[in-house]
Design a protein around this motif. Sequence first.
Motif, PDB file in Angstrom:
ATOM      1  N   ILE B  59       0.833  -1.211   0.000  1.00 31.05           N
ATOM      2  CA  ILE B  59       0.000   0.000   0.000  1.00 31.05           C
ATOM      3  C   ILE B  59       0.867   1.260   0.000  1.00 31.05           C
ATOM      4  O   ILE B  59       1.819   1.388   0.779  1.00 31.05           O
ATOM      5  CB  ILE B  59      -0.944   0.009   1.225  1.00 31.05           C
ATOM      6  CG1 ILE B  59      -1.817  -1.259   1.220  1.00 31.05           C
ATOM      7  CG2 ILE B  59      -1.829   1.261   1.238  1.00 31.05           C
ATOM      8  CD1 ILE B  59      -2.744  -1.389   2.432  1.00 31.05           C
ATOM      9  N   ALA B  60       0.528   2.174  -0.918  1.00 32.29           N
ATOM     10  CA  ALA B  60       1.194   3.485  -0.971  1.00 32.29           C
ATOM     11  C   ALA B  60       0.392   4.470  -0.121  1.00 32.29           C
ATOM     12  O   ALA B  60      -0.787   4.252   0.130  1.00 32.29           O
ATOM     13  CB  ALA B  60       1.237   3.975  -2.412  1.00 32.29           C
ATOM     14  N   HIS B  61       1.036   5.538   0.306  1.00 29.79           N
ATOM     15  CA  HIS B  61       0.277   6.544   1.077  1.00 29.79           C
ATOM     16  C   HIS B  61      -0.579   7.389   0.135  1.00 29.79           C
ATOM     17  O   HIS B  61      -0.353   7.414  -1.071  1.00 29.79           O
ATOM     18  CB  HIS B  61       1.197   7.403   1.958  1.00 29.79           C
ATOM     19  CG  HIS B  61       2.204   8.245   1.249  1.00 29.79           C
ATOM     20  ND1 HIS B  61       1.875   9.312   0.442  1.00 29.79           N
ATOM     21  CD2 HIS B  61       3.561   8.195   1.253  1.00 29.79           C
ATOM     22  CE1 HIS B  61       2.980   9.875  -0.004  1.00 29.79           C
ATOM     23  NE2 HIS B  61       4.022   9.208   0.462  1.00 29.79           N
ATOM     24  N   ASN B  62      -1.590   8.057   0.690  1.00 31.26           N
ATOM     25  CA  ASN B  62      -2.423   8.870  -0.196  1.00 31.26           C
ATOM     26  C   ASN B  62      -1.667  10.104  -0.691  1.00 31.26           C
ATOM     27  O   ASN B  62      -0.638  10.464  -0.158  1.00 31.26           O
ATOM     28  CB  ASN B  62      -3.800   9.188   0.406  1.00 31.26           C
ATOM     29  CG  ASN B  62      -3.716   9.771   1.796  1.00 31.26           C
ATOM     30  OD1 ASN B  62      -2.715  10.377   2.149  1.00 31.26           O
ATOM     31  ND2 ASN B  62      -4.750   9.578   2.588  1.00 31.26           N
ATOM     32  N   GLY B  66       6.962  10.558  -5.375  1.00 31.81           N
ATOM     33  CA  GLY B  66       7.909   9.704  -6.104  1.00 31.81           C
ATOM     34  C   GLY B  66       8.474   8.580  -5.255  1.00 31.81           C
ATOM     35  O   GLY B  66       8.658   7.455  -5.744  1.00 31.81           O
ATOM     36  N   ASP B  67       8.757   8.856  -3.978  1.00 31.70           N
ATOM     37  CA  ASP B  67       9.316   7.808  -3.122  1.00 31.70           C
ATOM     38  C   ASP B  67       8.269   6.733  -2.872  1.00 31.70           C
ATOM     39  O   ASP B  67       8.563   5.530  -2.923  1.00 31.70           O
ATOM     40  CB  ASP B  67       9.807   8.419  -1.805  1.00 31.70           C
ATOM     41  CG  ASP B  67      10.636   7.438  -0.963  1.00 31.70           C
ATOM     42  OD1 ASP B  67      11.104   6.429  -1.528  1.00 31.70           O
ATOM     43  OD2 ASP B  67      10.821   7.694   0.239  1.00 31.70           O
ATOM     44  N   SER B  68       7.041   7.159  -2.624  1.00 34.61           N
ATOM     45  CA  SER B  68       5.958   6.210  -2.373  1.00 34.61           C
ATOM     46  C   SER B  68       5.725   5.325  -3.604  1.00 34.61           C
ATOM     47  O   SER B  68       5.702   4.092  -3.507  1.00 34.61           O
ATOM     48  CB  SER B  68       4.699   7.006  -2.029  1.00 34.61           C
ATOM     49  OG  SER B  68       3.608   6.160  -1.832  1.00 34.61           O
ATOM     50  N   ILE B  69       5.570   5.954  -4.753  1.00 30.96           N
ATOM     51  CA  ILE B  69       5.265   5.210  -5.988  1.00 30.96           C
ATOM     52  C   ILE B  69       6.427   4.314  -6.395  1.00 30.96           C
ATOM     53  O   ILE B  69       6.254   3.138  -6.700  1.00 30.96           O
ATOM     54  CB  ILE B  69       4.910   6.198  -7.119  1.00 30.96           C
ATOM     55  CG1 ILE B  69       3.574   6.863  -6.793  1.00 30.96           C
ATOM     56  CG2 ILE B  69       4.865   5.506  -8.470  1.00 30.96           C
ATOM     57  CD1 ILE B  69       3.320   8.132  -7.569  1.00 30.96           C
ATOM     58  N   GLY B  70       7.636   4.890  -6.382  1.00 36.44           N
ATOM     59  CA  GLY B  70       8.811   4.116  -6.777  1.00 36.44           C
ATOM     60  C   GLY B  70       9.072   2.943  -5.842  1.00 36.44           C
ATOM     61  O   GLY B  70       9.462   1.857  -6.284  1.00 36.44           O
ATOM     62  N   ASP B  92      -5.351   7.225  -3.671  1.00 41.60           N
ATOM     63  CA  ASP B  92      -5.326   8.251  -4.719  1.00 41.60           C
ATOM     64  C   ASP B  92      -4.602   7.730  -5.955  1.00 41.60           C
ATOM     65  O   ASP B  92      -3.678   6.926  -5.850  1.00 41.60           O
ATOM     66  CB  ASP B  92      -4.624   9.504  -4.205  1.00 41.60           C
ATOM     67  CG  ASP B  92      -5.402  10.167  -3.086  1.00 41.60           C
ATOM     68  OD1 ASP B  92      -6.640  10.283  -3.222  1.00 41.60           O
ATOM     69  OD2 ASP B  92      -4.788  10.540  -2.073  1.00 41.60           O
ATOM     70  N   PRO B  93      -5.016   8.196  -7.128  1.00 42.86           N
ATOM     71  CA  PRO B  93      -4.344   7.735  -8.349  1.00 42.86           C
ATOM     72  C   PRO B  93      -2.903   8.258  -8.439  1.00 42.86           C
ATOM     73  O   PRO B  93      -2.534   9.203  -7.743  1.00 42.86           O
ATOM     74  CB  PRO B  93      -5.204   8.334  -9.465  1.00 42.86           C
ATOM     75  CG  PRO B  93      -5.877   9.512  -8.851  1.00 42.86           C
ATOM     76  CD  PRO B  93      -6.080   9.178  -7.397  1.00 42.86           C
ATOM     77  N   VAL B  94      -2.113   7.625  -9.303  1.00 44.76           N
ATOM     78  CA  VAL B  94      -0.726   8.046  -9.531  1.00 44.76           C
ATOM     79  C   VAL B  94      -0.753   9.375 -10.305  1.00 44.76           C
ATOM     80  O   VAL B  94      -1.382   9.458 -11.358  1.00 44.76           O
ATOM     81  CB  VAL B  94       0.020   6.975 -10.355  1.00 44.76           C
ATOM     82  CG1 VAL B  94       1.409   7.462 -10.737  1.00 44.76           C
ATOM     83  CG2 VAL B  94       0.100   5.667  -9.572  1.00 44.76           C
ATOM     84  N   GLY B 133      -5.492   6.020   4.203  1.00 40.43           N
ATOM     85  CA  GLY B 133      -6.892   6.342   3.938  1.00 40.43           C
ATOM     86  C   GLY B 133      -7.768   5.100   3.895  1.00 40.43           C
ATOM     87  O   GLY B 133      -7.627   4.182   4.714  1.00 40.43           O
ATOM     88  N   ALA B 134      -8.651   5.064   2.902  1.00 43.29           N
ATOM     89  CA  ALA B 134      -9.644   3.990   2.807  1.00 43.29           C
ATOM     90  C   ALA B 134      -9.009   2.633   2.490  1.00 43.29           C
ATOM     91  O   ALA B 134      -9.685   1.600   2.561  1.00 43.29           O
ATOM     92  CB  ALA B 134     -10.682   4.339   1.754  1.00 43.29           C
TER      93      ALA B 134
END
Lengths: 370, 370
Positions: B59-62, B66-70, B92-94, B133-134
């Motif tokens: 899970i990525a943060h909302n 770049g750090d979260s996605i990568g 949230d979307p990328v 989040g959700a």
Amino acid sequence: MSKISLSIEAVESWRSFKSWKNVTVSRPRDRRKELPLTTQPTQTILEAIDNCTGSILIIAHNRPDGDSIGSVLGLALALDAAGKKVAIRSEDPVPEKYRFLPCVDLIRELDAEINPPVELVMILDCADFDRIGAAKALIPPGVTVINIDHHATNAGFGDISWIDPNTAATGEMIVRLLNEGGIRIPQDCAAGLLTAIITDTGSFQYAQTTAETLRIAANLIEAGAPISDLCEALYMQFSRQRVRLLARLLDRLNFACGGHFCYAWLDSEIFRKTGATREETEGLIDHIRAIEGVVVAAILERLPDGQQIRMSLRSKNPDVNVGAIAAIYGGGGHIAAAGAHIAEPHAEFESELVEHVCKTIDQAAIRPRA
Amino acid sequence: MSKISLSIEAVESWRSFKSWKNVTVSRPRDRRKELPLTTQPTQTILEAIDNCTGSILIIAHNRPDGDSIGSVLGLALALDAAGKKVAIRSEDPVPEKYRFLPCVDLIRELDAEINPPVELVMILDCADFDRIGAAKALIPPGVTVINIDHHATNAGFGDISWIDPNTAATGEMIVRLLNEGGIRIPQDCAAGLLTAIITDTGSFQYAQTTAETLRIAANLIEAGAPISDLCEALYMQFSRQRVRLLARLLDRLNFACGGHFCYAWLDSEIFRKTGATREETEGLIDHIRAIEGVVVAAILERLPDGQQIRMSLRSKNPDVNVGAIAAIYGGGGHIAAAGAHIAEPHAEFESELVEHVCKTIDQAAIRPRA
């Protein structure tokens, strides 16, 4: 003027210098030219340093940039710590933005005395022998001249030349030389060399950045180079005047070739209105380069006489060689970065430049990003 | 609200989540808190991964950066290549600017089905459990939750938590984890992880960049991550609208505290006039931060309702903690970067903020640069 003719010109300049100094060019040019540019005569260079009992004169190129300044300082500080006598000279003074570097005052003007007499000359980051300017006069007859550089256009002037166009910065080559010679890198030396690498790679962003570049930078951090302090000094100290200049520049962008070419004019008025100096234009072009779709970025600067133009060019695509465009105007440089000084631009200069750039871009058949 | 109270709040959120899911919090909180934050339970994490036969939910943060996605992409691709079943979810979307990353479509919306059932959850780069989040609803009862993060404010929620505030990016921690587990880093995985490191260090410029950060980046280059292509995509793809927005922003700077505090307002009008989107404000604050003398930079964005304010803060000096300033307004973050969302700002918000910032700067007794 092509890249090749530029190189031959550089060789001619060196040959005539040698004959003026009444010295035989030690190795035949033709043989040298057969050697691949990446030949690494580091052992020969280290021996020459080792054997030198007089002063080693280290020369920066004129209008020195971060790689030039960082490399000459780094090399000098390492050789000094190793017990050698060193002197650094530059035709042009160190720009204000690099004056934060430790020991920067070692880079002195040409008329400063050198003691003991010069026995070895090392020219760094200098693609063309002419680019050391009046510093040529400091080279005593018969003394070995070493040329260390990473510019592909360097034709290999000097008695020993080590050109590695695959290296991101001359500073990186100096680290390799020092490592090979087992020469310790003191902290201030590391700061200079890391500055050289950071500035010539745009903080590790440009295409020539390799895994080796990052490992060398890591070693310099461990030798005491404070990377974030250096970056703050290099990238976080823009004057308010410079910020105003950037804001106005971004408001006067011209786009051509369907947005692939973007350029802007600077003139005396913009400097007067913003209070910025001409020295503060460094790096502005990167903001133009950073625009989506832009392949070639240019800043055209009308000099105070209102007639002469200084042109800076950047390319984001390795198939679009801005060095060749600059050469049309008597200038030079790399594929990715080049410039020219146009003394007598004719009335159609701008439309002609747009035409040259668009033609070059068209020939490279730029494909849209996937 | 201090850093400590923020942490306790985060722990409370995790504890109430666990009780809602009818699961006993596996280890007593108080004992966990005695452990130093830098404890490295990498072996425990690797065992949990090894033992998992169902899906690993990452899970990525909302509002992912770049750090979260990568990091989530990098971890997922490495585990996938190692034969594990993985799924990535984000509330949230990328953002558009990261959509160039290979395999980015693996990051899916919350309602996408996960098969086989989730047996292990890994939350990355997320200082606070609430920040997913959700996505909380996707965590099945009783399943082990692993928390890997480099934010100092992370209080250690989860069943296994590995927090290393001395690391420049969560992506760097993922590389260390994979290396320790002998898990191969495929090319696309390397691209994600290098993006994580580049974006969270500002291309190796921020204070937490170490020699180790650069060595890890070098390894990722060797694993096939194209550093200059990544940097071009991250820093050289600004829309013309974004450039216009920057130009206008730089024309409306306010200075306070003798130039140590610089801030600018964004409002609906500036977006309408420039055509830029709110998403494109990312990185604008760095231009304010880059001004000589500025210690604290801020962007204050009046949201479309005209009343709410989004505040971003940056500090150039480790003695000036903008996280503490953001906390006054119910926000959070690090010493160097923080933010808050002010739902009901009162009339004196601006003058009060200036006062808070100036007081913080004064307390740190900033000395002028040598």
